[in-house]
Design a protein around this motif. Structure first.
Motif, PDB file in Angstrom:
ATOM      1  N   SER A   1       0.859  -1.187   0.000  1.00  0.00           N
ATOM      2  CA  SER A   1       0.000   0.000   0.000  1.00  0.00           C
ATOM      3  C   SER A   1       0.894   1.236   0.000  1.00  0.00           C
ATOM      4  O   SER A   1       2.101   1.148   0.175  1.00  0.00           O
ATOM      5  N   PHE A   2       0.273   2.395  -0.194  1.00  0.00           N
ATOM      6  CA  PHE A   2       1.014   3.648  -0.139  1.00  0.00           C
ATOM      7  C   PHE A   2       0.074   4.794   0.185  1.00  0.00           C
ATOM      8  O   PHE A   2      -1.137   4.686   0.035  1.00  0.00           O
ATOM      9  N   SER A   3       0.674   5.873   0.679  1.00  0.00           N
ATOM     10  CA  SER A   3      -0.070   7.100   0.959  1.00  0.00           C
ATOM     11  C   SER A   3       0.698   8.251   0.314  1.00  0.00           C
ATOM     12  O   SER A   3       1.602   8.026  -0.481  1.00  0.00           O
ATOM     13  N   ASP A   4       0.378   9.482   0.702  1.00  0.00           N
ATOM     14  CA  ASP A   4       1.074  10.637   0.138  1.00  0.00           C
ATOM     15  C   ASP A   4       2.536  10.704   0.554  1.00  0.00           C
ATOM     16  O   ASP A   4       3.347  11.328  -0.123  1.00  0.00           O
ATOM     17  N   THR A   5       2.871  10.091   1.680  1.00  0.00           N
ATOM     18  CA  THR A   5       4.235  10.220   2.205  1.00  0.00           C
ATOM     19  C   THR A   5       4.956   8.900   2.429  1.00  0.00           C
ATOM     20  O   THR A   5       6.154   8.903   2.674  1.00  0.00           O
ATOM     21  N   LEU A   6       4.246   7.764   2.371  1.00  0.00           N
ATOM     22  CA  LEU A   6       4.855   6.465   2.669  1.00  0.00           C
ATOM     23  C   LEU A   6       4.478   5.406   1.651  1.00  0.00           C
ATOM     24  O   LEU A   6       3.373   5.413   1.108  1.00  0.00           O
TER      25      LEU A   6
ATOM     26  N   LEU B   1       8.172   8.459   0.826  1.00  0.00           N
ATOM     27  CA  LEU B   1       7.893   8.766  -0.570  1.00  0.00           C
ATOM     28  C   LEU B   1       8.118  10.259  -0.776  1.00  0.00           C
ATOM     29  O   LEU B   1       7.480  11.086  -0.137  1.00  0.00           O
ATOM     30  N   ALA B   2       9.063  10.601  -1.648  1.00  0.00           N
ATOM     31  CA  ALA B   2       9.375  12.005  -1.918  1.00  0.00           C
ATOM     32  C   ALA B   2       8.198  12.706  -2.575  1.00  0.00           C
ATOM     33  O   ALA B   2       7.474  12.108  -3.368  1.00  0.00           O
ATOM     34  N   ARG B   3       8.029  13.983  -2.251  1.00  0.00           N
ATOM     35  CA  ARG B   3       6.912  14.754  -2.814  1.00  0.00           C
ATOM     36  C   ARG B   3       6.928  14.761  -4.337  1.00  0.00           C
ATOM     37  O   ARG B   3       5.896  14.653  -4.975  1.00  0.00           O
ATOM     38  N   ARG B   4       8.112  14.901  -4.907  1.00  0.00           N
ATOM     39  CA  ARG B   4       8.214  14.951  -6.370  1.00  0.00           C
ATOM     40  C   ARG B   4       7.979  13.589  -7.014  1.00  0.00           C
ATOM     41  O   ARG B   4       7.749  13.513  -8.213  1.00  0.00           O
ATOM     42  N   ARG B   5       8.041  12.529  -6.256  1.00  0.00           N
ATOM     43  CA  ARG B   5       7.923  11.189  -6.830  1.00  0.00           C
ATOM     44  C   ARG B   5       6.563  10.540  -6.590  1.00  0.00           C
ATOM     45  O   ARG B   5       6.295   9.473  -7.102  1.00  0.00           O
ATOM     46  N   LYS B   6       5.696  11.183  -5.817  1.00  0.00           N
ATOM     47  CA  LYS B   6       4.420  10.532  -5.513  1.00  0.00           C
ATOM     48  C   LYS B   6       3.504  10.413  -6.725  1.00  0.00           C
ATOM     49  O   LYS B   6       2.619   9.594  -6.748  1.00  0.00           O
ATOM     50  N   ARG B   7       3.762  11.197  -7.767  1.00  0.00           N
ATOM     51  CA  ARG B   7       2.977  11.053  -8.997  1.00  0.00           C
ATOM     52  C   ARG B   7       3.320   9.777  -9.747  1.00  0.00           C
ATOM     53  O   ARG B   7       2.590   9.360 -10.629  1.00  0.00           O
ATOM     54  N   LEU B   8       4.451   9.144  -9.415  1.00  0.00           N
ATOM     55  CA  LEU B   8       4.875   7.940 -10.122  1.00  0.00           C
ATOM     56  C   LEU B   8       4.049   6.712  -9.756  1.00  0.00           C
ATOM     57  O   LEU B   8       4.037   5.734 -10.470  1.00  0.00           O
ATOM     58  N   ILE B   9       3.390   6.773  -8.613  1.00  0.00           N
ATOM     59  CA  ILE B   9       2.686   5.587  -8.131  1.00  0.00           C
ATOM     60  C   ILE B   9       1.189   5.867  -8.058  1.00  0.00           C
ATOM     61  O   ILE B   9       0.765   6.841  -7.465  1.00  0.00           O
TER      62      ILE B   9
END
Length: 108
Positions: A74-79, A90-98
């Motif tokens: 699973s994932f959220s905005d930060t993990l 999870l980096a802010r700039r990379r959260k769009r990747l998932i």
């Protein structure tokens, strides 16, 4: 089956991509966390491994982490939480990747 060469001096040492859960970068070294067995330390940079593993199976989620997306629980905005229970930032700039789409993790 795709594999990663563990040493340029011994090309017969190959590790299947499916056995790598995540990779942790530590300056000029990387620690490969595996589904089976102890972690392996390589004298390669994370940037180098990111280029070697440039397929849709692996994604860089932070300046210090590359994950095998087949192990994402699973994932959220930060993990990002992996199947083995590991939680990674999870980096802010990379959260769009998932994205999560019909219980399948995909890259955009």
């Amino acid at each position: 089956m795709k594999t990663l060469s563990l040493s340029k001096h011994r090309p017969q040492e190959q590790l299947p991509h499916a056995n790598i859960i995540w990779i942790e970068g530590q300056q000029n070294y990387c620690v490969l966390h595996l589904a089976e067995g102890k972690p392996i330390v390589l004298t390669k940079t994370l940037k180098n491994l990111e280029q070697v593993l440039a397929d849709n199976t692996f994604v860089r989620i932070h300046k210090e982490h590359i994950i095998n997306r087949t192990f994402i629980a699973s994932f959220s905005d930060t993990l990002v939480v992996l199947n083995d229970g590991t939680s990674l930032g999870l980096a802010r700039r990379r959260k769009r990747l998932i994205l999560k789409n019909n219980s399948t993790v995909v890259l955009i």
